[in-house]
Motif scaffolding. Structure first.
Motif, PDB file in Angstrom:
ATOM      1  N   UNK A   1       0.844  -1.200   0.000  1.00 40.65           N
ATOM      2  CA  UNK A   1       0.000   0.000   0.000  1.00 40.65           C
ATOM      3  C   UNK A   1       0.880   1.251   0.000  1.00 40.65           C
ATOM      4  N   UNK A   2       0.285   2.360  -0.408  1.00 42.65           N
ATOM      5  CA  UNK A   2       1.018   3.627  -0.396  1.00 42.65           C
ATOM      6  C   UNK A   2       1.433   3.984   1.031  1.00 42.65           C
ATOM      7  N   UNK A   3       2.700   4.382   1.240  1.00 41.11           N
ATOM      8  CA  UNK A   3       3.163   4.749   2.587  1.00 41.11           C
ATOM      9  C   UNK A   3       2.721   6.165   2.959  1.00 41.11           C
ATOM     10  N   UNK A   4       1.433   6.325   3.180  1.00 43.06           N
ATOM     11  CA  UNK A   4       0.872   7.645   3.440  1.00 43.06           C
ATOM     12  C   UNK A   4      -0.322   7.505   4.375  1.00 43.06           C
ATOM     13  N   UNK A   5      -0.815   8.633   4.851  1.00 45.45           N
ATOM     14  CA  UNK A   5      -2.000   8.644   5.713  1.00 45.45           C
ATOM     15  C   UNK A   5      -3.257   8.885   4.879  1.00 45.45           C
ATOM     16  N   UNK A   6      -4.282   8.071   5.122  1.00 45.74           N
ATOM     17  CA  UNK A   6      -5.606   8.335   4.574  1.00 45.74           C
ATOM     18  C   UNK A   6      -6.273   9.371   5.473  1.00 45.74           C
ATOM     19  N   UNK A   7      -6.761  10.465   4.875  1.00 43.11           N
ATOM     20  CA  UNK A   7      -7.339  11.542   5.679  1.00 43.11           C
ATOM     21  C   UNK A   7      -8.778  11.792   5.256  1.00 43.11           C
TER      22      UNK A   7
ATOM     23  N   UNK B   1       9.418  -4.836  -1.873  1.00 34.35           N
ATOM     24  CA  UNK B   1       8.102  -4.533  -2.414  1.00 34.35           C
ATOM     25  C   UNK B   1       8.063  -3.053  -2.787  1.00 34.35           C
ATOM     26  N   UNK B   2       7.874  -2.787  -4.075  1.00 32.89           N
ATOM     27  CA  UNK B   2       7.736  -1.409  -4.520  1.00 32.89           C
ATOM     28  C   UNK B   2       6.256  -1.103  -4.692  1.00 32.89           C
ATOM     29  N   UNK B   3       5.886   0.114  -4.369  1.00 28.51           N
ATOM     30  CA  UNK B   3       4.491   0.489  -4.462  1.00 28.51           C
ATOM     31  C   UNK B   3       4.015   0.563  -5.896  1.00 28.51           C
ATOM     32  N   UNK B   4       2.733   0.812  -6.082  1.00 26.37           N
ATOM     33  CA  UNK B   4       2.175   0.965  -7.423  1.00 26.37           C
ATOM     34  C   UNK B   4       2.601   2.299  -8.023  1.00 26.37           C
ATOM     35  N   UNK B   5       1.809   2.862  -8.908  1.00 23.69           N
ATOM     36  CA  UNK B   5       2.174   4.107  -9.569  1.00 23.69           C
ATOM     37  C   UNK B   5       2.574   5.187  -8.566  1.00 23.69           C
ATOM     38  N   UNK B   6       3.642   5.910  -8.901  1.00 24.13           N
ATOM     39  CA  UNK B   6       4.047   7.003  -8.040  1.00 24.13           C
ATOM     40  C   UNK B   6       3.016   8.121  -8.099  1.00 24.13           C
ATOM     41  N   UNK B   7       2.868   8.811  -6.998  1.00 25.49           N
ATOM     42  CA  UNK B   7       2.013   9.985  -6.976  1.00 25.49           C
ATOM     43  C   UNK B   7       2.719  11.127  -7.711  1.00 25.49           C
TER      44      UNK B   7
END
Length: 423
Positions: free
Chosen positions: A35-41, A344-350
Motif C-alpha cells: 500500500x502507499x506509505x501515506x495517511x488516509x485523511x 516490495x515497490x508500491x504501485x504508480x508514483x504519486x
C-alpha cells in the motif's frame, strides 16, 4: 475562517491487552506493505447537538481496545527485517481545535487550506498510526478529521474502525471475532508461485510533475441525470450491451478528459491505476471484519492517442477488464510475487503527469458514523495535493450523485473544467 489547534493528548486503549491479540507484534502482510506509505485523511462534519469531548475521548479509548494495532508503533523484526506493529499501547493522538465560523459557512467543504487545518498534520517523522482532530465551531457543530496510516488498513477497514468508534460513543457493544487482525489469512503459500505478471508493482520510470509546478485541487459534482446519460451512451455504443458500473464509466470519462487537458504526446503510454478490494474475490472470501489491506492496484493502459480518440465504450471496457482480472488466483499470485521479491515497490508514483490514480470511496458506509445525535451532514477526503489523483465519493446531496476531488497542474485544470461535463 480560521482554525486554532489547541491541546493535544494521547489516547490509550481503555483496557490494555483487552482484545483478541495475545502476541506483542503483528507482522504486516505483503498487501499491507504494497500500500502507499501515506495517511488516509477523511473529514466528518456534524451539526449541533454533538457529544462532549470527554465522551469522544472515552469512546476512542474503548474502540482502541479492539483495534490495538492502531495504538501501537511500527518496528522491524530482528530475524527478517520485515515491518511489523509493536503492540505497545502507546496510543493515538487527539487534537482539540476551535473554528471561528459555522458549519453552514463551510459547507460543502470545497478544497482550500481550511481543509488542511481540519485534519491532523502528519509531517515526516510522525510515529502515531492514527491521529484525530476534533474542531468545534461557534454554531455548536463539530468537524472530526482523521488520519490513519495506509500500511495498517485500507479504506474498507478504515471506515469499519471509524464506525466502531461511533458505536463506542453511543454505548453499544463492539463484537469483534478473534481473527480480525490475523495477517496469516493473506500469507504467501508454502511454495510461492507467481502465475501472473504483476507489472503494476515493478519499479519503472514515471514522468514526475516539476516541483515548482502549481497544482490545483477542485471538486466536481456529477448528478444522477449526468451519470445516467453517460452510462446510457456507453450501453448504446457497445455491441454486447454490457451494464458497466457507475465507477467504471465515470473513471473512463475522467481519464479521457484529464489526458486531453494535459496535451500529452499521442504515442505515450497512459495508465489508470485502480485499487481493487479483494475481500470477496479471494476464495474463501476474507471476512468483512478483517482489519488490514486487501487491495491490489490494477492498471488499465493504452496510448494517449487511443484513449482520446477511442470511444467511451472502448475506454470503459479497458477499466472493466482491469477490475475483473483481479480474482482469487490473481491475488494469490500477487501475494507470492511480493514474497519472492527482494523489495516490495508500491504501485504508480504519486505526482505523475501521464497517468491517473482513481480511488473509489463509493458505497463505503461512512455516513453510518454517528453518536446518536444525528448523522454527519458531510463526509469527504481532506485536500489532496498529488497531481493525477482523483477520489470518487458519494455526494452529501445524496440522490445518486457522485463528487470527485481532482488534483491537476493549474493550466490542465482550466482545460479539464471546460470538458468534464461534456458527454
Amino acid at each position: 475562517m480560521e482554525v486554532f489547534r489547541g491541546e493535544s493528548v494521547m489516547i490509550k486503549p481503555y483496557s490494555v491487552g483487552g482484545d483478541h491479540l495475545s502476541c506483542k507484534l503483528v507482522e504486516l502482510s505483503n498487501l499491507d506493505l504494497a500500500a502507499y506509505p501515506m495517511y488516509t485523511k477523511v473529514l466528518y462534519a456534524f451539526q449541533a447537538p454533538t457529544p462532549t469531548t470527554q465522551a469522544l475521548k472515552e469512546g476512542l479509548a474503548k474502540v482502541l481496545t479492539h483495534y490495538r494495532v492502531l495504538a501501537g508503533r511500527y518496528t522491524k523484526q530482528q530475524f527478517n527485517g520485515h515491518l511489523a506493529i509493536d503492540l505497545n499501547d502507546e496510543g493515538a493522538v487527539l487534537i482539540q481545535g476551535k473554528a471561528d465560523g459555522s458549519i453552514a459557512d463551510t459547507m460543502p467543504f470545497l478544497p482550500s487550506p481550511l481543509l488542511l487545518d481540519l485534519v491532523p498534520p502528519t509531517p515526516p517523522g510522525v510515529k502515531e498510526l492514527i491521529l484525530v482532530q476534533i474542531t468545534r465551531f461557534i454554531c455548536g457543530g463539530l468537524v472530526i478529521g482523521i488520519a490513519l496510516h495506509h500500511h495498517v488498513a485500507d479504506g474498507h477497514a478504515t471506515f469499519t474502525f471509524i464506525n466502531s468508534w461511533g458505536k463506542a460513543v453511543r454505548g453499544e457493544s463492539i463484537q469483534q471475532p478473534p481473527w480480525i487482525h490475523d495477517r496469516s489469512l493473506l500469507k504467501a503459500r508454502d511454495l510461492p508461485q507467481q502465475v501472473f505478471d504483476h507489472y503494476e508493482y515493478n519499479t519503472i520510470a514515471h514522468k514526475k510533475s516539476p516541483r515548482q509546478s502549481i497544482r490545483s485541487t477542485k471538486v466536481f459534482h456529477f448528478d444522477g441525470i449526468f451519470l445516467d446519460k453517460l452510462k446510457s451512451k456507453v450501453k448504446q455504443s457497445n455491441k454486447e450491451k454490457k451494464n458497466y458500473t457507475t465507477f467504471e464509466v465515470l473513471v473512463a470519462h475522467l481519464w479521457k478528459c484529464i489526458s486531453g487537458a494535459r496535451g500529452l504526446d499521442g504515442d505515450l503510454q497512459t495508465k489508470a491505476s485502480i485499487p481493487i478490494d479483494g475481500r470477496k474475490r479471494i476464495n474463501p472470501p476474507i471476512p468483512e471484519e478483517y482489519f488490514g489491506n486487501v487491495v491490489y492496484e490494477s492498471w488499465a493502459q493504452t496510448t494517449v492517442s487511443e484513449l482520446i480518440n477511442g470511444s467511451l465504450d472502448f475506454v470503459t471496457e479497458l477499466i472493466h477488464k482491469s477490475i475483473t482480472k483481479v480474482d482469487n488466483d490473481f491475488i494469490r499470485s500477487a501475494i507470492d510475487f511480493f514474497e519472492l521479491s527482494k523489495e516490495i515497490t508500491g504501485p504508480l508514483e504519486l505526482d505523475d503527469t501521464t497517468n491517473v490514480i482513481a480511488t473509489s470511496w463509493l458505497r463505503f458506509p461512512y455516513y453510518e458514523f454517528h453518536f446518536g445525535m444525528g448523522k454527519p451532514v458531510y463526509v469527504g477526503p481532506s485536500m489532496i495535493r498529488s497531481e493525477g489523483l482523483i477520489i470518487l465519493y458519494d455526494s452529501y446531496t445524496k440522490e445518486g450523485s457522485v463528487d470527485v476531488m481532482v488534483c491537476l497542474l493549474e493550466p490542465h485544470m482550466a482545460i479539464f473544467e471546460q470538458t468534464c461535463f461534456q458527454i
